[in-house]
Design an enzyme around this catalytic site. Structure first.
Site, PDB file in Angstrom:
ATOM      1  N   ASP A 260      10.420 -77.921 -33.417  1.00  7.99           N
ATOM      2  CA  ASP A 260      11.556 -77.419 -33.804  1.00  7.99           C
ATOM      3  C   ASP A 260      13.065 -78.163 -34.708  1.00  7.99           C
ATOM      4  O   ASP A 260      13.715 -78.311 -34.881  1.00  7.99           O
ATOM      5  CB  ASP A 260      13.160 -77.554 -32.252  1.00  7.99           C
ATOM      6  CG  ASP A 260      13.071 -79.469 -31.717  1.00  7.99           C
ATOM      7  OD1 ASP A 260      13.187 -80.279 -33.020  1.00  7.99           O
ATOM      8  OD2 ASP A 260      14.484 -79.365 -31.003  1.00  7.99           O
ATOM      9  N   LYS A 292      21.733 -77.632 -27.670  1.00  3.58           N
ATOM     10  CA  LYS A 292      20.751 -77.441 -28.636  1.00  3.58           C
ATOM     11  C   LYS A 292      21.113 -78.140 -29.745  1.00  3.58           C
ATOM     12  O   LYS A 292      20.853 -79.320 -30.849  1.00  3.58           O
ATOM     13  CB  LYS A 292      20.342 -76.494 -29.143  1.00  3.58           C
ATOM     14  CG  LYS A 292      18.656 -75.989 -27.966  1.00  3.58           C
ATOM     15  CD  LYS A 292      17.941 -75.416 -28.293  1.00  3.58           C
ATOM     16  CE  LYS A 292      16.926 -74.841 -27.477  1.00  3.58           C
ATOM     17  NZ  LYS A 292      16.347 -73.759 -28.142  1.00  3.58           N
TER      18      LYS A 292
END
Lengths: 497, 497
Positions: A260, A292
């Site tokens: 990611d 996140k």
């Protein structure tokens, strides 16, 4: 040479072909299992992975079997004559090799790779190799090429409007269903907002899952066009629209590997929005200890990257950094989240204030992309549309146009309250743990499963007072969820009241 | 809960399970196609990729189908009751993620990854991700850990001898069949040399393919042990012996991606030799413009890396840098290469001198690991064994012990001579192009296919004189090969004679 046969085996994303080891027309050694082959007749061709079959019942010596997906994709009827050949590796694999060995790719090479990926010419291992070779090793010009290439391979929408707005949240915050409030506000104002959303993959609900509680979201592209023409906005699942198909394929490989990187995230989001024909995009970037993005420095870097790429590809981007410390709204899970959304639109007195405020603020920012609106007037206009009932009316129109949900989904009837262990006030809520808990309870598969929060950060609680309620539809899920909550509620209670 | 059923589908290296969509015992949503599942009964368990079937003929609602490979690996009979569960990702994937994000792994983490790979717990994409994340980014301690872990996962051989020698060529030079001459010389001297070889993957012949022209090479481990006890040496295919199985899996993924780092090569070779129980290893490192290693600087770096890792893992390593400018011997392809080998062992006057000389030199180096032999005396001793006929006798004994080939394979009868286009002398031969040509002609699948060289570098040729002869067994291959040779012979003729 071979007659096509449909084999009722679901191979998901992969094209799989089945050839008899005793095939009369080809030397079996040339066609080893797992190798890629090309299947052709005069006008059609398809790449597929080969499995070799020793059972005439499945595939005879004059037949070529195709899995459901491959059969649908080749678009020929059973019994059609086709020939096969070992597939050459796609040309762009050469560029992939260069990237693996540390070279920088130009835009033509990246486009070659993305085109081959979108056309199912890459194996999982080649896709993984591409992702890992890019992770942390992409120049900004490679990133730009990647974004444009992904946007241009697949459907590209064009709307008959000078301003087409969209919003996107980078995710991680349960209950954050602002889109379903923003779309009706913005559309009621008169701007075009053709919102495609995803279903949950690792979260307890995606916007498409939640909207599906109220309306059909499985719209084809022409259906979606009709809804947007009628209503100015929509909230549909992006799965049928084929925007940036390479992105979907990359995500399916990068997610299990937990790759990611910022670069992948930006290219993924912007390629989809570019392909969707947006001119203005608002990005919701929540920061919090279990979100996140965890700190302001990271948020700033990500914002700059969005802005830089947006400028280069001609997309007007606003990034809004929001509070991601705790869930937004009270419900987590499709039915409970849809309830919160409708409570805000219906202006019910106990509607979650945080969901209302965040939606108004973001809708206001989007409204200001209307040249006719005075700078700073967006929020008040959004509030006016919501409080007048125009947003609710628009939402009902959109639901009607997409098709009202056939049956009303109910909240899960197996419930358990999780109680405060002591007096005090809520000092922290672990978004990640609550999301996990809601999934264990059955969300998003069971629409009524999830969590209903009674307390948020700062609320004062007494020992034994319920913090939240778990809802499940099936006993086994219920047990899993209750056990998991027993190991840790996800709430921190501090000080004394 | 489910009854096991064997499905006659060959899925090569992969374990594949087939579940009916209408399965009575599990919720199908949990078991999406392509996901990994775990299959269990009291004493057995297996990981497999799932395909979902909509045809009762293939798998019924109470059955679980397993592909040939999976069925064999689980080791249960049809009808046995098993249960299934979605497979958790292997624990070591966490370490893989760290490696992707740039962390250095310790030996326990690398062992975890290698163990999971060897046990088929990694998907192709995870394996590719591991390889790419290592390509160019391995510390020497990671490399050591990788070598040891690969050697220790799988079969480990132990021999009742203080000195166990082996040789390995890093490849790239067609016709380089020295092993089949070195093994009988070394074994005839009395040293133990249990040689396992590979079949060709991208070359026109591996040592196992060539030896197979003369003898059975598909030996089980006990059979191999018996041959070595009887003869001191053997030349068998390594496929049944399961040395460093993780290496075979890594190679199957890295080859199509063309990931060929020094680190992977050294770990791959040394792990196999360590597992084979070798104490002394001679590595043949050919240098040439179309060989794997093209210059002395590269060769030196590779040599140092072999020596460093060898020292750390307790393997006495000699690296010999050899001339890789052109093929060794005259034949390329199993039958033609076996002919050259036997001509050298039989001391025929027209036996290829280069193959004889290289084999004697390398056999001499290996013989010097015998403490009883005086330093510098190796070459002469090798020559003595070859010229006395003792090596031939030993080879015949080994062939007899492994099992003589049932039928004598013949050289391909479709032939075409490729002629010199002008007078001059041969100044260069493109090994890579000739290997490709021999493969097009049908090698190694058709044992008799390949090329027979009449001229080597430095030979004087006249216009129209044959440079080499193409041999093929099938018309289509013959045509392919002749066309390919027509586009370029692979020979460069310079100056005038």
């Amino acid at each position: 040479m071979l007659k096509l046969k449909r084999i009722a085996i679901d191979t998901y994303r992969d094209n799989v072909a089945f050839l008899a080891r005793k095939c009369r027309h080809y030397r079996p050694e040339e066609f080893q299992a797992l190798k890629k082959i090309e299947i052709m007749n005069d006008h059609h061709h398809l790449l597929a992975s080969l499995l070799v079959v020793d059972d005439d019942q499945i595939v005879g010596p004059d037949e070529l079997g195709l899995s459901e997906q491959a059969f649908r994709r080749i678009g020929l009827v059973e019994g059609t004559t086709v020939s096969i050949a070992p597939a050459e590796p796609p040309e762009s694999v050469e560029f992939l090799r260069n990237k693996i060995h540390g070279h920088t790719l130009d835009s033509g090479q990246i486009r070659g790779i993305i085109t081959d990926i979108a056309n199912y010419r890459y194996s999982e291992r080649e896709i993984a190799a591409f992702l890992v070779s890019c992770a942390g090793f992409m120049t900004t010009s490679e990133m730009l090429s990647l974004t444009s290439a992904m946007a241009e391979v697949g459907t590209q929408l064009h709307w008959d409007a000078p301003v087409v707005v969209d919003k996107h949240c980078i995710g991680g915050i349960p209950g954050n269903r602002t889109s379903m409030i923003i779309v009706p506000i913005v559309a009621a104002h008169g701007l075009t907002i053709p919102k495609t959303s995803s279903r949950a993959i690792t979260s307890p609900a995606g916007t498409a899952d939640t909207m599906e509680v109220l309306a059909n979201v499985d719209l084809s592209l022409p259906e979606m066009r009709r809804v947007v023409e009628e209503c100015k906005g929509c909230v549909v699942w992006g799965g049928h629209v084929n925007l940036s198909p390479a992105d979907d394929i990359l995500i399916s490989v990068e997610r299990p590997l937990a790759i990611d990187t910022r670069e992948q995230m930006v290219a993924s989001i912007l390629s989809k929005k570019l392909a969707a024909g947006s001119t203005h995009l608002l990005i919701d970037l929540p920061i919090g200890p279990s979100a996140k993005v965890r700190g302001h420095a990271d948020a700033m870097r990500l914002r700059k990257l969005f802005e830089y790429v947006g400028d280069q590809v001609g997309l007007a981007i606003d990034v809004t950094v929001t509070d991601g410390e705790q869930p937004i709204g009270n419900g987590i899970g499709p039915v409970l989240e849809a309830r919160d959304v409708m409570a805000v639109l219906r202006r019910e007195p106990d509607a979650p204030r945080d969901l209302r405020e965040k939606s108004l603020r973001m809708a206001g920012m989007l409204l200001e992309s209307d040249p006719a609106l005075r700078g700073g007037a967006g929020y008040a206009r959004a509030q006016e549309i919501l409080d007048s009932g125009a947003a609710l009316e628009k939402m009902e129109q959109i639901i009607e146009a997409q098709g009202k949900a056939a049956t009303a989904a109910c909240v899960g009837e197996l419930t358990q309250d999780v109680l405060a262990p002591c007096d005090g006030s809520v000092t922290a809520i672990d978004c990640y743990r609550l999301a996990r808990l809601a999934r264990l309870a059955g969300a998003p598969m069971d629409k009524g499963a999830g969590i209903d929060l009674f307390k948020k950060i700062g609320d004062v609680v007494s020992e034994g007072e319920p913090l939240y309620r778990i809802h499940a539809c099936f006993k086994s899920d219920y047990k899993f969820a209750v056990n998991f909550a027993g190991e840790g509620s996800g709430y921190r209670i501090g000080g004394s009241a």
